[in-house]
Structure formats: structure tokens, C-alpha cells
Scaffold this motif. Structure first.
Motif, PDB file in Angstrom:
ATOM      1  N   LEU A 161       0.811  -1.217   0.000  1.00  0.00           N
ATOM      2  CA  LEU A 161       0.000   0.000   0.000  1.00  0.00           C
ATOM      3  C   LEU A 161       0.843   1.266   0.000  1.00  0.00           C
ATOM      4  CD1 LEU A 161      -2.881  -0.864   2.503  1.00  0.00           C
ATOM      5  CD2 LEU A 161      -2.781  -1.240   0.037  1.00  0.00           C
ATOM      6  N   LYS A 162       2.076   1.170   0.451  1.00  0.00           N
ATOM      7  CA  LYS A 162       2.924   2.349   0.590  1.00  0.00           C
ATOM      8  C   LYS A 162       3.727   2.686  -0.663  1.00  0.00           C
ATOM      9  CE  LYS A 162       3.527   1.491   5.544  1.00  0.00           C
ATOM     10  NZ  LYS A 162       4.528   1.268   6.633  1.00  0.00           N
ATOM     11  N   ARG A 163       3.796   1.765  -1.608  1.00  0.00           N
ATOM     12  CA  ARG A 163       4.629   2.015  -2.784  1.00  0.00           C
ATOM     13  C   ARG A 163       3.868   2.796  -3.854  1.00  0.00           C
ATOM     14  NH1 ARG A 163       2.875  -1.688  -6.518  1.00  0.00           N
ATOM     15  NH2 ARG A 163       2.090  -3.675  -5.697  1.00  0.00           N
ATOM     16  N   LYS A 164       4.633   3.484  -4.683  1.00  0.00           N
ATOM     17  CA  LYS A 164       4.076   4.208  -5.811  1.00  0.00           C
ATOM     18  C   LYS A 164       4.330   3.418  -7.096  1.00  0.00           C
ATOM     19  CE  LYS A 164       4.399   8.884  -3.900  1.00  0.00           C
ATOM     20  NZ  LYS A 164       4.927  10.260  -4.103  1.00  0.00           N
ATOM     21  N   PRO A 165       3.579   3.695  -8.153  1.00  0.00           N
ATOM     22  CA  PRO A 165       3.766   2.961  -9.409  1.00  0.00           C
ATOM     23  C   PRO A 165       5.181   3.109  -9.958  1.00  0.00           C
ATOM     24  CG  PRO A 165       1.741   4.245  -9.466  1.00  0.00           C
ATOM     25  CD  PRO A 165       2.485   4.675  -8.243  1.00  0.00           C
ATOM     26  N   GLU A 166       5.686   2.039 -10.543  1.00  0.00           N
ATOM     27  CA  GLU A 166       7.011   2.079 -11.164  1.00  0.00           C
ATOM     28  C   GLU A 166       6.946   2.879 -12.466  1.00  0.00           C
ATOM     29  OE1 GLU A 166       8.713  -1.759 -11.644  1.00  0.00           O
ATOM     30  OE2 GLU A 166       8.231  -2.410  -9.605  1.00  0.00           O
ATOM     31  N   SER A 167       8.004   3.626 -12.732  1.00  0.00           N
ATOM     32  CA  SER A 167       8.033   4.511 -13.900  1.00  0.00           C
ATOM     33  C   SER A 167       7.867   3.740 -15.209  1.00  0.00           C
ATOM     34  CB  SER A 167       9.344   5.305 -13.928  1.00  0.00           C
ATOM     35  OG  SER A 167      10.459   4.433 -13.978  1.00  0.00           O
ATOM     36  N   TYR A 169       6.003   1.195 -15.795  1.00  0.00           N
ATOM     37  CA  TYR A 169       4.597   0.886 -16.032  1.00  0.00           C
ATOM     38  C   TYR A 169       3.783   2.143 -16.324  1.00  0.00           C
ATOM     39  CZ  TYR A 169       5.456  -3.949 -14.883  1.00  0.00           C
ATOM     40  OH  TYR A 169       5.920  -5.244 -14.919  1.00  0.00           O
ATOM     41  N   LEU A 170       4.192   3.273 -15.769  1.00  0.00           N
ATOM     42  CA  LEU A 170       3.561   4.539 -16.136  1.00  0.00           C
ATOM     43  C   LEU A 170       3.831   4.851 -17.608  1.00  0.00           C
ATOM     44  CD1 LEU A 170       4.451   6.579 -12.947  1.00  0.00           C
ATOM     45  CD2 LEU A 170       2.125   6.186 -13.782  1.00  0.00           C
ATOM     46  N   THR A 171       5.052   4.554 -18.046  1.00  0.00           N
ATOM     47  CA  THR A 171       5.403   4.752 -19.449  1.00  0.00           C
ATOM     48  C   THR A 171       4.606   3.818 -20.351  1.00  0.00           C
ATOM     49  OG1 THR A 171       7.640   5.443 -18.855  1.00  0.00           O
ATOM     50  CG2 THR A 171       7.296   4.697 -21.126  1.00  0.00           C
ATOM     51  N   ARG A 172       4.411   2.585 -19.896  1.00  0.00           N
ATOM     52  CA  ARG A 172       3.654   1.609 -20.696  1.00  0.00           C
ATOM     53  C   ARG A 172       2.205   2.039 -20.921  1.00  0.00           C
ATOM     54  NH1 ARG A 172       4.514  -4.578 -18.911  1.00  0.00           N
ATOM     55  NH2 ARG A 172       2.650  -4.720 -20.233  1.00  0.00           N
ATOM     56  N   ILE A 173       1.628   2.734 -19.946  1.00  0.00           N
ATOM     57  CA  ILE A 173       0.258   3.192 -20.116  1.00  0.00           C
ATOM     58  C   ILE A 173       0.132   4.048 -21.373  1.00  0.00           C
ATOM     59  CG2 ILE A 173      -1.427   4.842 -19.191  1.00  0.00           C
ATOM     60  CD1 ILE A 173      -1.099   3.680 -16.509  1.00  0.00           C
ATOM     61  N   LYS A 189      -1.278  10.415 -16.203  1.00  0.00           N
ATOM     62  CA  LYS A 189      -0.022   9.721 -15.927  1.00  0.00           C
ATOM     63  C   LYS A 189       0.656  10.327 -14.701  1.00  0.00           C
ATOM     64  CE  LYS A 189       4.587   8.885 -17.841  1.00  0.00           C
ATOM     65  NZ  LYS A 189       5.527   9.224 -18.937  1.00  0.00           N
ATOM     66  N   ASP A 190       0.733  11.649 -14.646  1.00  0.00           N
ATOM     67  CA  ASP A 190       1.344  12.326 -13.493  1.00  0.00           C
ATOM     68  C   ASP A 190       0.478  12.182 -12.251  1.00  0.00           C
ATOM     69  OD1 ASP A 190       3.519  13.169 -14.992  1.00  0.00           O
ATOM     70  OD2 ASP A 190       2.553  15.038 -15.588  1.00  0.00           O
ATOM     71  N   PHE A 191      -0.813  12.278 -12.426  1.00  0.00           N
ATOM     72  CA  PHE A 191      -1.737  12.172 -11.294  1.00  0.00           C
ATOM     73  C   PHE A 191      -1.617  10.815 -10.617  1.00  0.00           C
ATOM     74  CE2 PHE A 191      -5.945  10.955  -9.639  1.00  0.00           C
ATOM     75  CZ  PHE A 191      -6.171  11.997  -8.737  1.00  0.00           C
ATOM     76  N   TRP A 192      -1.677   9.749 -11.406  1.00  0.00           N
ATOM     77  CA  TRP A 192      -1.556   8.399 -10.846  1.00  0.00           C
ATOM     78  C   TRP A 192      -0.161   8.159 -10.294  1.00  0.00           C
ATOM     79  CZ3 TRP A 192      -4.113   6.142 -15.829  1.00  0.00           C
ATOM     80  CH2 TRP A 192      -5.499   6.311 -15.748  1.00  0.00           C
ATOM     81  N   GLY A 193       0.848   8.716 -10.947  1.00  0.00           N
ATOM     82  CA  GLY A 193       2.225   8.491 -10.520  1.00  0.00           C
ATOM     83  C   GLY A 193       2.545   9.074  -9.164  1.00  0.00           C
ATOM     84  N   LYS A 194       1.777  10.052  -8.721  1.00  0.00           N
ATOM     85  CA  LYS A 194       2.004  10.697  -7.428  1.00  0.00           C
ATOM     86  C   LYS A 194       1.367   9.934  -6.273  1.00  0.00           C
ATOM     87  CE  LYS A 194       2.219  15.354  -9.418  1.00  0.00           C
ATOM     88  NZ  LYS A 194       1.515  16.654  -9.545  1.00  0.00           N
ATOM     89  N   HIS A 195       0.515   8.985  -6.581  1.00  0.00           N
ATOM     90  CA  HIS A 195      -0.238   8.288  -5.544  1.00  0.00           C
ATOM     91  C   HIS A 195       0.383   6.932  -5.187  1.00  0.00           C
ATOM     92  CE1 HIS A 195      -3.215  11.313  -6.546  1.00  0.00           C
ATOM     93  NE2 HIS A 195      -3.887  10.966  -5.471  1.00  0.00           N
ATOM     94  N   THR A 196       0.219   6.557  -3.944  1.00  0.00           N
ATOM     95  CA  THR A 196       0.594   5.212  -3.513  1.00  0.00           C
ATOM     96  C   THR A 196      -0.501   4.243  -3.935  1.00  0.00           C
ATOM     97  OG1 THR A 196      -0.540   5.485  -1.398  1.00  0.00           O
ATOM     98  CG2 THR A 196       1.801   6.130  -1.494  1.00  0.00           C
ATOM     99  N   VAL A 197      -0.239   2.965  -3.756  1.00  0.00           N
ATOM    100  CA  VAL A 197      -1.255   1.957  -4.047  1.00  0.00           C
ATOM    101  C   VAL A 197      -2.509   2.215  -3.214  1.00  0.00           C
ATOM    102  CG1 VAL A 197      -1.821  -0.496  -3.801  1.00  0.00           C
ATOM    103  CG2 VAL A 197       0.352   0.190  -4.837  1.00  0.00           C
TER     104      VAL A 197
END
Length: 226
Positions: A161-167, A169-173, A189-197
Motif C-alpha cells: 500500500l505504501k509504494r508508488k507505481p514504477e516509472s 509501467y507509467l510509461t507503458r500506459i 499519468k502524473d496524477f496516478w504516478g504521485k499516488h501510492t497503491v
């Protein structure tokens, strides 16, 4: 309906309180699954009780998915596509770190020519998409996404729950067409990337659905099916 939405919002508020402390982790996942189930068909959660989504879909005819009451509105087909694509991308790529469900086979079954979430579609594009998409396969796709999300939620640990998305996988989106490079799409992409699981479970995995399904119900009532 108002009572349902009030109760739903109370559950979301409770989930916010439970999802971070380790001592309430199991309760948080259980509640997340409960909230998630409400917004999907009972097939997704193997529930004997009809869900909000079951009630919405009951009695709809194929043409109903294409109705756009005004140019400011969307269609039921669009709303279902939008929430399904976002859940697929976030659950699989960003939370689980695995391939999304949507692929060329699903694209063919759905009879669509787009891959993205639809954030920047205009009224004509929404209307054309809604006419084109295979309505039953759209429901099937959303069911498949929802079922996979439930497996992912059940597999999580409190540490996850504490980790953020890996870059990567954000690129793959973006590289896989889930988001477009245009301003109205790429911001996610930026919005989701700032959030933890934990944050992604709150939005979009649970709350996002009820930002769109009530609009679908309003369309259903507009055309006299509800």
C-alpha cells in the motif's frame, strides 16, 4: 437512490480511515472489495444479491447505450468503457505491475478502434464509438477487468500500500495507448504516478465508478427504462 449514495459515501470515508494503519489492513481490503462489488455486476463478485450495476443494466436495450440526452452528456457505452479502461490500466499496470487485460483480441471482440480511456473524445467521437462498440462484449470486458482487480486486491500486503507505481509501467500506459499525449489525457499519468497503491485503491479503483454510474442511471431514467 439518495440513501444508497449517502451509504456509499460513508463506506468510502470509512475506507480512507482504515486503509493506512497496519492494524486495520484486513478490514480495509474487505471493505474495498465490498465497495468494488457494488459497482460491478454480481457476476464479478459471485454475489447472490443484485448490485447497483445489475440494476443499471437490467432492461437496457442495445440502442440505449448510444443515447446522449445533450451534447454536454456522455453515453452509457462511453461511461462503461471509460471506467473499465481506467480500472484495467491502474489495477494491472500500476498496482500489480503486470500486463493489462485489454489486447488485440479484446479490441476485435469489442469492435473498437481506440485503446485509450476516452478522456479527450468529443461528442461526435463518443456517438460514433457508442454505435460501433459491441455492447455485450463491453460488459464482458468490464466484468473481466473487475474480476482481475478483485484477485489483485486480495493479493496485496500492507507493505504494498505504501509504494508508488514504477516509472516503467507509467510509461507503458502511454506506449500501449491507454493514455494519449494530448493535455486532456496525459495528465492522468502524473496524477496516478504521485499516488501510492493505497491512494489508487481509493481513486480510481473504488470511488471512480460512482462518479460515472449515476450518470448512466440518469440516462436510463431519461429514456424511460428505469
Amino acid at each position: 437512490m439518495l440513501d444508497f449514495e449517502n451509504n456509499y459515501n460513508l463506506k468510502i470515508d470509512e475506507l480512507r480511515k482504515l486503509i493506512k494503519p497496519i492494524k486495520t489492513f484486513d478490514l480495509a481490503i474487505e471493505l474495498a472489495l465490498e465497495i468494488h462489488a457494488i459497482t460491478h455486476t454480481s457476476e464479478v463478485s459471485s454475489s447472490d444479491t443484485p448490485t447497483y450495476c445489475d440494476g443499471l443494466l437490467d432492461g437496457l436495450k442495445g440502442e440505449d447505450y448510444c443515447i446522449m440526452p445533450t451534447e454536454k452528456d456522455k453515453t452509457i457505452a462511453y461511461h462503461l468503457w471509460h471506467i473499465a479502461r481506467i480500472e484495467d490500466l491502474v489495477s494491472n499496470l500500476l498496482i500489480a505491475g503486470q500486463s493489462q487485460i485489454f489486447n488485440n483480441e479484446w479490441m476485435a471482440k469489442l469492435n473498437v478502434s481506440i485503446k485509450d480511456t476516452g478522456n479527450v473524445m468529443d461528442s461526435k467521437q463518443i456517438a460514433d464509438f457508442s454505435e460501433q462498440v459491441n455492447k455485450q462484449e463491453l460488459i464482458n470486458y468490464r466484468n473481466a477487468v473487475g474480476s482481475q482487480t478483485r484477485k489483485i486486491l486480495k493479493s496485496l500486503t500492507h507493505k504494498d500500500l505504501k509504494r508508488k507505481p514504477e516509472s516503467d509501467y507509467l510509461t507503458r500506459i502511454v506506449s500501449e495507448g491507454g493514455l494519449l499525449e494530448s493535455k486532456g489525457s496525459i495528465w492522468l499519468k502524473d496524477f496516478w504516478g504521485k499516488h501510492t497503491v493505497a491512494g489508487l485503491i481509493l481513486l480510481p479503483i473504488t470511488r471512480h465508478h460512482m462518479m460515472h454510474l449515476p450518470d448512466c442511471l440518469a440516462i436510463k431514467q431519461f429514456i424511460g427504462r428505469g
